[in-house]
Design an enzyme around this catalytic site. Sequence first.
Site, PDB file in Angstrom:
ATOM      1  N   TYR A  13       0.807  -1.227   0.000  1.00 57.18           N
ATOM      2  CA  TYR A  13       0.000   0.000   0.000  1.00 57.18           C
ATOM      3  C   TYR A  13       0.835   1.270   0.000  1.00 57.18           C
ATOM      4  O   TYR A  13       0.294   2.365  -0.108  1.00 57.18           O
ATOM      5  CB  TYR A  13      -0.920   0.024   1.229  1.00 57.18           C
ATOM      6  CG  TYR A  13      -1.883  -1.127   1.276  1.00 57.18           C
ATOM      7  CD1 TYR A  13      -2.957  -1.198   0.395  1.00 57.18           C
ATOM      8  CD2 TYR A  13      -1.726  -2.152   2.201  1.00 57.18           C
ATOM      9  CE1 TYR A  13      -3.843  -2.260   0.433  1.00 57.18           C
ATOM     10  CE2 TYR A  13      -2.618  -3.211   2.245  1.00 57.18           C
ATOM     11  CZ  TYR A  13      -3.662  -3.260   1.368  1.00 57.18           C
ATOM     12  OH  TYR A  13      -4.550  -4.310   1.401  1.00 57.18           O
ATOM     13  N   HIS A  18      -4.496   6.101  -1.345  1.00 57.85           N
ATOM     14  CA  HIS A  18      -5.090   6.072  -0.004  1.00 57.85           C
ATOM     15  C   HIS A  18      -4.043   6.308   1.092  1.00 57.85           C
ATOM     16  O   HIS A  18      -4.409   6.476   2.249  1.00 57.85           O
ATOM     17  CB  HIS A  18      -5.768   4.714   0.210  1.00 57.85           C
ATOM     18  CG  HIS A  18      -7.136   4.781   0.808  1.00 57.85           C
ATOM     19  ND1 HIS A  18      -7.927   5.904   0.833  1.00 57.85           N
ATOM     20  CD2 HIS A  18      -7.883   3.803   1.415  1.00 57.85           C
ATOM     21  CE1 HIS A  18      -9.082   5.624   1.425  1.00 57.85           C
ATOM     22  NE2 HIS A  18      -9.075   4.372   1.779  1.00 57.85           N
ATOM     23  N   ASN A  65      -9.984   1.453   7.802  1.00 59.51           N
ATOM     24  CA  ASN A  65     -11.337   1.379   8.346  1.00 59.51           C
ATOM     25  C   ASN A  65     -11.395   1.312   9.870  1.00 59.51           C
ATOM     26  O   ASN A  65     -12.469   1.445  10.447  1.00 59.51           O
ATOM     27  CB  ASN A  65     -12.085   0.175   7.761  1.00 59.51           C
ATOM     28  CG  ASN A  65     -12.252   0.289   6.266  1.00 59.51           C
ATOM     29  OD1 ASN A  65     -11.881   1.284   5.645  1.00 59.51           O
ATOM     30  ND2 ASN A  65     -12.818  -0.736   5.668  1.00 59.51           N
ATOM     31  N   ASP A  95      -6.652  11.378   2.278  1.00 59.00           N
ATOM     32  CA  ASP A  95      -6.871  11.598   0.852  1.00 59.00           C
ATOM     33  C   ASP A  95      -8.339  11.948   0.659  1.00 59.00           C
ATOM     34  O   ASP A  95      -9.167  11.693   1.539  1.00 59.00           O
ATOM     35  CB  ASP A  95      -6.513  10.332   0.063  1.00 59.00           C
ATOM     36  CG  ASP A  95      -7.355   9.141   0.485  1.00 59.00           C
ATOM     37  OD1 ASP A  95      -8.255   8.753  -0.279  1.00 59.00           O
ATOM     38  OD2 ASP A  95      -7.133   8.595   1.589  1.00 59.00           O
ATOM     39  N   ASN A 116     -13.690   6.188   4.798  1.00 59.87           N
ATOM     40  CA  ASN A 116     -13.839   5.216   5.883  1.00 59.87           C
ATOM     41  C   ASN A 116     -12.931   5.484   7.079  1.00 59.87           C
ATOM     42  O   ASN A 116     -13.311   5.204   8.215  1.00 59.87           O
ATOM     43  CB  ASN A 116     -13.640   3.801   5.363  1.00 59.87           C
ATOM     44  CG  ASN A 116     -14.790   3.353   4.493  1.00 59.87           C
ATOM     45  OD1 ASN A 116     -15.920   3.800   4.668  1.00 59.87           O
ATOM     46  ND2 ASN A 116     -14.521   2.481   3.547  1.00 59.87           N
TER      47      ASN A 116
END
Length: 189
Positions: A13, A18, A65, A95, A116
């Site tokens: 990631y 994100h 989340n 973001d 989220n």
Amino acid sequence: MLIVGLGNPGKEYESTRHNLGFMLIDKLAHDEGINVSRRECSSLVGQGDIEGKRTKLVKPQTFMNLSGHAVACLLAKVESESLSERIAQLVVISDDLALPLGTIRIRERGSAGGHNGLKSIIASIGTNEFIRLRIGIQPERPISDPKKFVLDAFARSERAIVEETIGLSANAIRTIIRDGALKAMSEFN
């Protein structure tokens, strides 16, 4: 001050849209000589002085989340009498798919806007009355799958804009720390 950059942990990631919150924390840590590696409240944390104020830089390791769990834990450790005083020390970086790439927005409060990580924080601390810096990732073309889009890496053609925006955002965070959110909003929004 408690500066929390939202993102997802893990190599896969690292350069995704994100993870702009993590990227900004990394930029501030590098510029200010702060090592963000101590484990606390399911987060990587580094502490140092930014603009003359004791500041914690935070990268929750809970995945996006569940970011609220880490933020609530860290806020509980802030030394002040009331929750509202602790929350006044919080700045969250995320973001934002609704803002064009290269754009930033600072707000003193607001909804999660479908994000989220912000939803989790609002639910965990029981308020949306905290400063946030949102960094735009909206593409020029329509996208069919927003979830896939935010988890994709930036295109090569976007990287210079992203780097410039991270630098601008770091200056905005310094202004928030030094002069407050209203001053930063008038200067950077």
